[in-house]
Design a protein around this motif. Structure first.
Motif, mmCIF file in Angstrom:
data_model
loop_
_atom_site.group_PDB
_atom_site.id
_atom_site.type_symbol
_atom_site.label_atom_id
_atom_site.label_comp_id
_atom_site.label_asym_id
_atom_site.label_seq_id
_atom_site.Cartn_x
_atom_site.Cartn_y
_atom_site.Cartn_z
ATOM 1 N N LEU A 1 0.842 -1.190 0.000
ATOM 2 C CA LEU A 1 0.000 0.000 0.000
ATOM 3 C C LEU A 1 0.878 1.241 0.000
ATOM 4 O O LEU A 1 1.993 1.232 0.524
ATOM 5 C CB LEU A 1 -0.931 0.017 1.218
ATOM 6 N N TYR A 2 0.336 2.320 -0.578
ATOM 7 C CA TYR A 2 1.097 3.551 -0.782
ATOM 8 C C TYR A 2 0.335 4.753 -0.235
ATOM 9 O O TYR A 2 -0.897 4.818 -0.319
ATOM 10 C CB TYR A 2 1.345 3.781 -2.285
ATOM 11 N N THR A 3 1.093 5.720 0.272
ATOM 12 C CA THR A 3 0.561 7.066 0.481
ATOM 13 C C THR A 3 0.852 7.865 -0.781
ATOM 14 O O THR A 3 1.619 7.427 -1.649
ATOM 15 C CB THR A 3 1.230 7.745 1.679
ATOM 16 N N ALA A 4 0.257 9.042 -0.894
ATOM 17 C CA ALA A 4 0.505 9.877 -2.076
ATOM 18 C C ALA A 4 1.994 10.205 -2.198
ATOM 19 O O ALA A 4 2.569 10.155 -3.297
ATOM 20 C CB ALA A 4 -0.329 11.152 -1.993
ATOM 21 N N ARG A 5 2.626 10.531 -1.095
ATOM 22 C CA ARG A 5 4.043 10.891 -1.126
ATOM 23 C C ARG A 5 4.906 9.701 -1.538
ATOM 24 O O ARG A 5 5.809 9.828 -2.379
ATOM 25 C CB ARG A 5 4.481 11.395 0.253
#
Length: 244
Positions: free
Chosen positions: A188-192
């Motif tokens: 999973l990823y954050t926008a940054r």
């Protein structure tokens, strides 16, 4: 809440199951298609080759089709079963894998790649982006979507000690978080994090936008749509990048 099912032998068996959800909803597909249509322009100027990598059953491409009229959209998936279902929505489907040379296309042969709800399922996303970069022409467009680890509700859930939505600790059931569907998310990823990862893989990030998630409870959907104005807090991340 916990859901249980028969354990798959491996990830391939899991993704071959047609009951496993493969997309985050039509709203995401439409927003992503609009971004792509704006980037490549109308087919009257030039017919673009668009690869829908990890096309699944083709429903996302079918949603995007009216906005991409005249462009050549090719569905690509490793699953022969998925390709059979996708052929009902796409005139062109081929088998390919996200390994070195695993996509059956020449270097620089594609104008754009749709990469929707795929990267979160990959063991090796680095090699996958290398392969996408290989098949894209210089300046070609990457349209990637993925769930947002830092979605507005996940921030509250983590503060309460609850496992975030979209994250999974098992392929056999849901443990410690809201929801009932196991979908096989590995990363999973954050926008940054997504920006930095894609830029490090040889792309220039043009824009990150947000999209809503159809699984949000109905009373909260208006708030989820409002959160799209702040992509870092939205349910789904939509990233547009260009191959350098």
């Amino acid at each position: 809440m916990t859901s249980t099912s028969t354990a798959p032998r491996d990830l391939r068996d899991f993704y071959e199951d047609p009951s496993v959800p493969v997309a985050s909803g039509d709203a995401r597909s439409l927003r992503q298609a609009r971004m792509l249509a704006d980037a490549i322009g109308p087919a009257t100027a030039r017919t673009a080759v668009v690869l829908d990598i990890g096309c699944g059953d083709g429903t996302a491409a079918a949603t995007a089709a009216p906005l991409l009229a005249g462009h050549r959209v090719i569905g690509v998936d490793w699953s022969q079963d998925a390709l059979k279902r996708a052929h009902a929505h796409l005139p062109y489907v081929v088998r390919g894998e996200l390994t070195d040379g695993g996509l059956p296309f020449a270097d620089g042969s594609a104008d754009a790649v749709l990469f929707s709800e795929v990267i979160e399922h990959l063991v090796d996303p680095d090699s996958a982006l290398d392969e996408l970069r290989r098949v894209l022409r210089p300046g070609g467009h990457l349209m990637l979507s993925t769930p947002n680890l830092a979605a507005w509700y996940n921030r509250g859930l983590l503060l309460a000690g609850v496992q975030p939505v979209f994250s999974e600790v098992s392929l056999r059931g849901i443990h410690g978080r809201p929801g009932t569907e196991v979908v096989g998310h590995l990363r999973l990823y954050t926008a940054r994090a997504l920006r930095e990862f894609v830029a490090a893989s040889g792309f220039e990030v043009v824009r990150v936008a947000g999209a809503p998630f159809h699984g949000v409870p109905r009373p909260l959907r208006a708030l989820d749509r409002l959160a799209c104005a702040v992509p870092s807090a939205s349910s789904i991340l939509l990233l547009h990048a260009r191959r350098t």
